[in-house]
Design a protein around this motif. Structure first.
Motif, mmCIF file in Angstrom:
data_model
loop_
_atom_site.group_PDB
_atom_site.id
_atom_site.type_symbol
_atom_site.label_atom_id
_atom_site.label_comp_id
_atom_site.label_asym_id
_atom_site.label_seq_id
_atom_site.Cartn_x
_atom_site.Cartn_y
_atom_site.Cartn_z
ATOM 1 N N THR A 128 0.832 -1.191 0.000
ATOM 2 C CA THR A 128 0.000 0.000 0.000
ATOM 3 C C THR A 128 0.874 1.251 0.000
ATOM 4 O O THR A 128 1.912 1.310 0.663
ATOM 5 N N LEU A 130 -5.847 5.660 -9.728
ATOM 6 C CA LEU A 130 -4.924 4.646 -10.236
ATOM 7 C C LEU A 130 -4.320 5.044 -11.579
ATOM 8 O O LEU A 130 -3.158 4.722 -11.860
ATOM 9 N N VAL A 145 -5.880 -1.872 -11.701
ATOM 10 C CA VAL A 145 -4.854 -2.071 -10.676
ATOM 11 C C VAL A 145 -3.465 -1.892 -11.279
ATOM 12 O O VAL A 145 -3.262 -2.096 -12.479
ATOM 13 N N GLU A 177 1.548 -5.818 -6.313
ATOM 14 C CA GLU A 177 0.460 -4.892 -6.603
ATOM 15 C C GLU A 177 0.660 -3.653 -5.738
ATOM 16 O O GLU A 177 0.746 -3.745 -4.516
ATOM 17 N N VAL A 188 -0.841 -0.308 -4.307
ATOM 18 C CA VAL A 188 -2.210 0.145 -4.054
ATOM 19 C C VAL A 188 -2.217 1.465 -3.285
ATOM 20 O O VAL A 188 -1.817 1.511 -2.116
ATOM 21 N N LEU A 222 -8.554 1.194 0.319
ATOM 22 C CA LEU A 222 -7.630 0.910 -0.772
ATOM 23 C C LEU A 222 -8.269 1.180 -2.129
ATOM 24 O O LEU A 222 -9.443 0.854 -2.355
ATOM 25 N N ARG A 278 -8.547 -0.208 -5.319
ATOM 26 C CA ARG A 278 -8.293 -1.469 -6.025
ATOM 27 C C ARG A 278 -9.373 -1.795 -7.047
ATOM 28 O O ARG A 278 -9.371 -2.875 -7.636
#
Length: 425
Positions: free
Chosen positions: A97, A167, A196, A211, A213, A252, A254
């Motif tokens: 994160t 994002l 993502v 990933e 985030v 988050l 996502r």
């Protein structure tokens, strides 16, 4: 069932579990160093993002709250290492994160029910679907203090902070920062069917998929929809419950429209001091996680991850038909073209539910009995395609999992329960 001996268990732990711990710890250290450099550059380029070193008690959003900082420091200063931004889903699959800056003073409020826009800002005739229990809308007005940049059109539509737009901005910054930090030989941005941001990070041992985030850390309140504990329980203690709820939660980015609730600090505190009574809960968890990765659910992207075994990180569904991850109703769906899901859950969730059901010290004295009880719980959940989120009772963490994959895991678990033997190959 044939009993396995203490010698079998110790050989397995030394040859498999300890080896995994060493390799994962080394990978975490290397990945953390690289992503810290990358996110520090992103933070330099864009004020809305912070470096991962600013997660948790180092978050700039709470630097003017000394009482909160002192409480967090005391609670999180324990024996178990804790990287507040890093979650290991599998040895080669991490979730990291990236804390957002300039959103403080969060409060829950009655948000409007209907949205009629796409993530590009175009108008819709039918409304965007409502969030599931693990997700929520997020309006900039829910924060008493917010940077002006969060009101700009590149991330905001009609007062909503839109994860997909956040994002998009973040992905562009990642791509530019990889070049400006000379990290092209170590970090590669991966293609994704959804919004993502995934990167491949080269370590000394292997490649790790990460990933990244963006996350809003909310340390000041507990979400109303997380009605936990549901009733008086002997585990965890009331003192620990109050401690956990005082640490708040995260939101988050996502998915496209909805922000996902995350309880990583709560999970860490639940795991902390798990065996202060001399039990074998953590030992059972570590062996079960290893068996999952070696035998029951092997592979780089398992349908069952450490999160399921623990508590329930979350799920990112993508669909080939019907309501898709873009959030539209079927009549307006713009589907992603893939029928798959990334589920980040199971080991910890299974562990927490089992600890709650068997809270007594004597239930965790005998490893063979306790371990098989834990595996039986996992088998039941996988067989029924149902694993309840530990904090959100109406959320099934296996809802979007491939049922054929789950059935295959269930059959392997059944074989093990009939003849519990540890694989040392």
């Amino acid at each position: 069932m044939k009993p396995f001996t203490d010698e079998d268990v110790e050989i397995y732990i030394q040859s498999k579990v300890e080896r995994r711990h060493y390799l994962v710890s080394k990978a975490v250290e290397e990945v953390q160093k690289i992503i810290q450099q990358l996110t520090a550059e992103i933070s330099y380029k864009a004020v809305r993002f912070q470096a991962i070193s600013n997660s948790g008690i180092h978050n700039e959003n709470i630097k003017d709250q000394p009482a909160l900082l002192a409480k967090w420091s005391a609670m999180l200063r324990r024996k178990r290492p804790f990287h507040p931004s890093i979650q290991v889903l599998a040895p080669s699959q991490f979730l990291i994160t990236v804390p957002l800056r300039g959103l403080t003073g969060y409060r829950e409020c009655q948000v409007r029910h209907w949205r009629y826009y796409t993530v590009n800002g175009a108008k819709l005739l039918s409304s965007v679907r409502d969030p599931e229990e693990l997700h929520q809308w997020l309006e900039v007005e829910q924060f008493s203090k917010s940077l002006q940049q969060w009101h700009e059109e590149d991330v905001n539509i009609e007062g909503d902070l839109v994860p997909a737009k956040v994002l998009i901005v973040f992905r562009e910054l990642v791509e530019k920062s990889i070049v400006s930090c000379n990290l092209s030989s170590k970090v590669t941005v991966l293609e994704s069917f959804s919004s993502v941001v995934r990167v491949a990070v080269e370590t000394s041992e292997s490649q790790v998929e990460v990933e990244l985030v963006p996350a809003v850390e909310i340390p000041t309140c507990w979400p109303e929809k997380a009605r936990w504990p549901r009733c008086l329980k002997r585990w965890p203690s009331q003192e620990k419950v109050q401690c956990i709820k005082s640490l708040g939660f995260d939101l988050l980015a996502r998915s496209n429209y909805h922000w996902q609730l995350c309880f990583s600090r709560a999970e860490h505190i639940l795991m902390e001091g798990l065996d202060e009574d001399g039990g074998c809960r953590m030992k059972c968890f570590r062996v079960m996680r290893q068996m999952k990765e070696d035998v029951w659910c092997a592979g780089n992207k398992p349908v069952i991850t450490a999160y399921h075994l623990q508590v329930g990180i979350t799920l990112i569904p993508t669909y080939s038909r019907g309501i898709c991850c873009s959030g539209f109703r079927p009549a307006r769906s713009e589907c992603c073209g893939v029928n798959q899901c990334c589920i980040c859950v199971t080991s910890k969730t299974v562990l927490f539910w089992t600890c709650e059901k068997y809270p007594r010290t004597k239930d965790w004295r005998c490893f063979p009995e306790a371990f098989l009880r834990l595996v039986q719980k996992l088998h039941k959940c996988v067989s029924q395609h149902f694993l309840k989120h530990y904090f959100l009772k109406n959320t099934n963490l296996l809802k979007y999992a491939n049922t054929s994959d789950l059935d295959l895991v269930a059959s392997k678990l059944a074989v093990f329960l009939e003849n519990p033997v540890f694989c040392l190959d």
